[in-house]
Design a protein around this motif. Sequence first.
Motif, PDB file in Angstrom:
ATOM      1  N   GLU A   1     -13.626  27.369  62.435  1.00 49.50           N
ATOM      2  CA  GLU A   1     -12.788  26.548  63.226  1.00 49.50           C
ATOM      3  C   GLU A   1     -11.652  25.950  62.566  1.00 49.50           C
ATOM      4  OE1 GLU A   1     -13.060  26.248  66.271  1.00 49.50           O
ATOM      5  OE2 GLU A   1     -15.341  26.941  66.889  1.00 49.50           O
TER       6      GLU A   1
ATOM      7  N   THR B   1      -5.756  28.869  60.667  1.00 49.17           N
ATOM      8  CA  THR B   1      -5.668  30.233  59.949  1.00 49.17           C
ATOM      9  C   THR B   1      -4.272  29.766  58.799  1.00 49.17           C
ATOM     10  OG1 THR B   1      -5.690  31.156  61.914  1.00 49.17           O
ATOM     11  CG2 THR B   1      -4.756  32.527  60.466  1.00 49.17           C
ATOM     12  N   SER B   2      -4.622  30.728  57.654  1.00 50.29           N
ATOM     13  CA  SER B   2      -4.197  30.028  56.353  1.00 50.29           C
ATOM     14  C   SER B   2      -2.587  30.077  56.387  1.00 50.29           C
ATOM     15  CB  SER B   2      -4.593  31.063  55.500  1.00 50.29           C
ATOM     16  OG  SER B   2      -4.495  32.421  55.677  1.00 50.29           O
TER      17      SER B   2
ATOM     18  N   GLN C   1      -0.425  29.692  59.155  1.00 51.91           N
ATOM     19  CA  GLN C   1       0.401  29.041  60.387  1.00 51.91           C
ATOM     20  C   GLN C   1       1.037  27.677  59.990  1.00 51.91           C
ATOM     21  OE1 GLN C   1       0.752  31.299  62.515  1.00 51.91           O
ATOM     22  NE2 GLN C   1      -0.476  30.929  64.066  1.00 51.91           N
TER      23      GLN C   1
ATOM     24  N   LYS D   1     -12.739  21.627  59.206  1.00 51.26           N
ATOM     25  CA  LYS D   1     -12.673  21.149  60.417  1.00 51.26           C
ATOM     26  C   LYS D   1     -13.819  20.364  60.560  1.00 51.26           C
ATOM     27  CE  LYS D   1     -10.043  21.266  64.390  1.00 51.26           C
ATOM     28  NZ  LYS D   1      -8.704  20.841  64.370  1.00 51.26           N
TER      29      LYS D   1
ATOM     30  N   LYS E   1      -8.468  34.454  66.233  1.00 52.14           N
ATOM     31  CA  LYS E   1      -8.336  32.891  66.476  1.00 52.14           C
ATOM     32  C   LYS E   1      -6.781  32.636  66.631  1.00 52.14           C
ATOM     33  CE  LYS E   1      -9.262  31.029  62.317  1.00 52.14           C
ATOM     34  NZ  LYS E   1     -10.056  29.848  61.420  1.00 52.14           N
ATOM     35  N   ALA E   2      -5.945  33.298  66.282  1.00 48.61           N
ATOM     36  CA  ALA E   2      -4.515  32.836  66.229  1.00 48.61           C
ATOM     37  C   ALA E   2      -3.657  34.068  66.136  1.00 48.61           C
ATOM     38  CB  ALA E   2      -4.259  32.259  64.593  1.00 48.61           C
ATOM     39  N   ILE E   3      -2.520  33.657  67.199  1.00 47.74           N
ATOM     40  CA  ILE E   3      -1.535  34.872  67.205  1.00 47.74           C
ATOM     41  C   ILE E   3      -0.050  34.410  67.137  1.00 47.74           C
ATOM     42  CG2 ILE E   3      -2.597  36.252  68.953  1.00 47.74           C
ATOM     43  CD1 ILE E   3      -1.338  34.971  71.297  1.00 47.74           C
TER      44      ILE E   3
ATOM     45  N   HIS F   1     -16.725  32.602  70.622  1.00 42.15           N
ATOM     46  CA  HIS F   1     -17.114  31.324  70.778  1.00 42.15           C
ATOM     47  C   HIS F   1     -16.283  30.410  70.057  1.00 42.15           C
ATOM     48  CE1 HIS F   1     -18.454  33.307  66.986  1.00 42.15           C
ATOM     49  NE2 HIS F   1     -18.538  31.964  66.303  1.00 42.15           N
ATOM     50  N   ARG F   2     -14.840  30.792  69.473  1.00 36.37           N
ATOM     51  CA  ARG F   2     -14.160  29.689  68.697  1.00 36.37           C
ATOM     52  C   ARG F   2     -13.484  28.893  69.588  1.00 36.37           C
ATOM     53  NH1 ARG F   2     -13.366  31.974  63.488  1.00 36.37           N
ATOM     54  NH2 ARG F   2     -15.542  32.502  62.686  1.00 36.37           N
ATOM     55  N   LYS F   3     -13.469  27.645  69.329  1.00 36.97           N
ATOM     56  CA  LYS F   3     -12.870  26.875  70.286  1.00 36.97           C
ATOM     57  C   LYS F   3     -11.455  26.469  69.859  1.00 36.97           C
ATOM     58  CE  LYS F   3     -13.364  21.809  71.696  1.00 36.97           C
ATOM     59  NZ  LYS F   3     -13.013  22.025  73.275  1.00 36.97           N
ATOM     60  N   ASN F   4     -11.003  26.260  68.601  1.00 38.02           N
ATOM     61  CA  ASN F   4      -9.784  26.026  68.194  1.00 38.02           C
ATOM     62  C   ASN F   4      -9.136  27.023  67.860  1.00 38.02           C
ATOM     63  OD1 ASN F   4      -9.911  22.952  68.142  1.00 38.02           O
ATOM     64  ND2 ASN F   4     -11.484  23.583  66.578  1.00 38.02           N
TER      65      ASN F   4
ATOM     66  N   GLU G   1      -4.953  29.432  67.572  1.00 38.06           N
ATOM     67  CA  GLU G   1      -3.484  28.829  67.435  1.00 38.06           C
ATOM     68  C   GLU G   1      -2.404  29.804  67.932  1.00 38.06           C
ATOM     69  OE1 GLU G   1      -3.582  28.454  63.170  1.00 38.06           O
ATOM     70  OE2 GLU G   1      -5.605  28.183  63.406  1.00 38.06           O
ATOM     71  N   ILE G   2      -1.387  29.370  68.483  1.00 41.95           N
ATOM     72  CA  ILE G   2      -0.297  30.119  69.099  1.00 41.95           C
ATOM     73  C   ILE G   2       0.868  29.704  68.276  1.00 41.95           C
ATOM     74  CG2 ILE G   2       1.231  30.887  70.873  1.00 41.95           C
ATOM     75  CD1 ILE G   2      -1.437  30.597  72.744  1.00 41.95           C
TER      76      ILE G   2
ATOM     77  N   LYS H   1      -3.475  25.143  69.712  1.00 38.65           N
ATOM     78  CA  LYS H   1      -2.724  24.213  68.796  1.00 38.65           C
ATOM     79  C   LYS H   1      -1.355  25.162  68.904  1.00 38.65           C
ATOM     80  CE  LYS H   1      -2.264  22.319  64.264  1.00 38.65           C
ATOM     81  NZ  LYS H   1      -2.283  22.550  62.958  1.00 38.65           N
TER      82      LYS H   1
ATOM     83  N   GLY I   1      -5.421  35.345  56.654  1.00 37.76           N
ATOM     84  CA  GLY I   1      -5.903  35.864  57.919  1.00 37.76           C
ATOM     85  C   GLY I   1      -5.417  36.923  58.825  1.00 37.76           C
TER      86      GLY I   1
ATOM     87  N   ASP J   1      -8.449  37.667  61.515  1.00 40.85           N
ATOM     88  CA  ASP J   1      -8.615  36.539  62.590  1.00 40.85           C
ATOM     89  C   ASP J   1      -7.167  36.024  63.197  1.00 40.85           C
ATOM     90  OD1 ASP J   1      -7.608  34.732  60.683  1.00 40.85           O
ATOM     91  OD2 ASP J   1      -9.539  33.954  60.278  1.00 40.85           O
ATOM     92  N   TYR J   2      -6.061  36.855  62.650  1.00 47.46           N
ATOM     93  CA  TYR J   2      -4.685  36.694  62.916  1.00 47.46           C
ATOM     94  C   TYR J   2      -3.822  37.766  63.399  1.00 47.46           C
ATOM     95  CZ  TYR J   2       0.086  35.153  61.615  1.00 47.46           C
ATOM     96  OH  TYR J   2       1.472  34.921  61.544  1.00 47.46           O
TER      97      TYR J   2
END
Lengths: 47, 449
Positions: A23, A26-27, A29, A44, B90-92, B139-142, B144-145, B178, B341, B345-346
């Motif tokens: 959670e 990302t490293s 960002q 987190k 989880k992040a883009i 299932h990830r809640k947090n 990032e954009i 975020k 990442g 995940d990114y």
Amino acid sequence: MMKHIKLVKKGRLTEVKNKGCGECQTSCQSACKTSCTVGNQKCKQEN
Amino acid sequence: MIHQYRLNGINIVLDVDTSSVLTVDDLSYEILELYEKNSHQVIINTLSSKYKKDEISEALSEIESLIKEGLLFSKHDYNPDQYGNTDLIKAICLHVAHDCNLKCNYCFAAQGDFEGEKCLMPLEVGKKAIDFLVGQSRHRKNLEIDFFGGEPLMNLDVVKELVLYGNQVAQENGKNFKYTMTTNGVLLDEEARQYLNDTMDNVVLSLDGRKEINDHMRKTINDQGSFDVIINNIKKMADLRGDKDHYIRGTFTHFNLDFSKDVRFLAQQGFKSISVEPVVAEPIHDYAIREEDLEALKSEYDQLALDYLNQENEGLDYNFFHFNVELDQGPCAYKRLSGCGAGRDYVAVTPQGDIYPCHQFVGNESFKMGHVKTGISNHQIKEHFDAGNLLKKDDCQNCWAKYFCGGGCHANAYNFNGTIMEPHKISCELEKRRVENAIMIEIIKDDQI
């Protein structure tokens, strides 16, 4: 109390039970975008 | 494994596998240098001309007790697979504009267009990207954009629509977005500043430091320096931001190896959150950092650390991104093992909707992973990045800093070494010195509490 050595921070890296939830941020960002920094991020689960 | 070093008059020891930090006296420092390869008797004999034997025995006993507690020379086997989530993103990084109103010499985006067509991301593509992210996040809640470019403010209307859409989607799906924007400040007028302050969780503002340094690399379309165009906008943005997350993000090159002066300059302008880091460029460029610059740069980080510690006496108040280190509440081992990442995940999304492992791979067709409408189609790339964790990188195995950098930036590794599995050496060396200084700073702060 030790005379020659001071333990400044007892590392908790080996405490892995219930960790790895992913959670955290990302490293790349935050403020770098051209490097990779993980050591300055907060877990987190502990915020 | 331990790493021991002397910095700012302090003998520092890091126990790598637990990430414990210790300070030691000169005697213990010398014992630790000998410890792994010599018996106690040899250590006592070696040091007895300099220290009393009972003192040596006493220090040895303290070391032994820390070893028993698992705080020195610790060994821990981590299982990298426990953090693997092959289908989870989880992040883009949304490339809302492949166009720019500056043309900086060192731009990895080829002055904004990533060597493709200059264009802006249509709203529909952005929405599809957000849908893709939510779908892939499971299932990830947090989540990032990051609104990125080129220059994202060139497509601010679409950004505004995407934030509205993102908020709606987040609510419907129980997610927390975020938002970050990285901007060069040219279009940062009052309205844009207010908007970014109200909606963005973090704002990254590009400015290299001293006017002559900034202007040497960061040029306007008419080949003029950009400093005078952007400085007031960026100052007003930072002022408005106050304590909310933001960074003044500079790049140093071969032309300003004395970059601590740029950090100081930025701090003197009143900026409180500063991140200045080395340019990543191939040696064919005159501005590239090269191996012969390393010693000067390491000394510069040392100088910057001293300046940083002395900031209050100079009437300054700032945070330097790369001297932040979390020794108490840092990320878990799995996060540190997985590191970069990118592609895992990114991902980055282009204005056309193409998906790449990260912003730095955009434009390299062989790394195209899929499209936001159809999802990930090239699973081999995803699997390749998924597998690229720290424990599988040969160069990282015996590196003391591995849990601080997580194995380094995959784009840098690929661009310099042709594989994500071999980290970029110059970046490694600079990262190590940053971490050494960051730990030293934490020790001094800890002493002052």
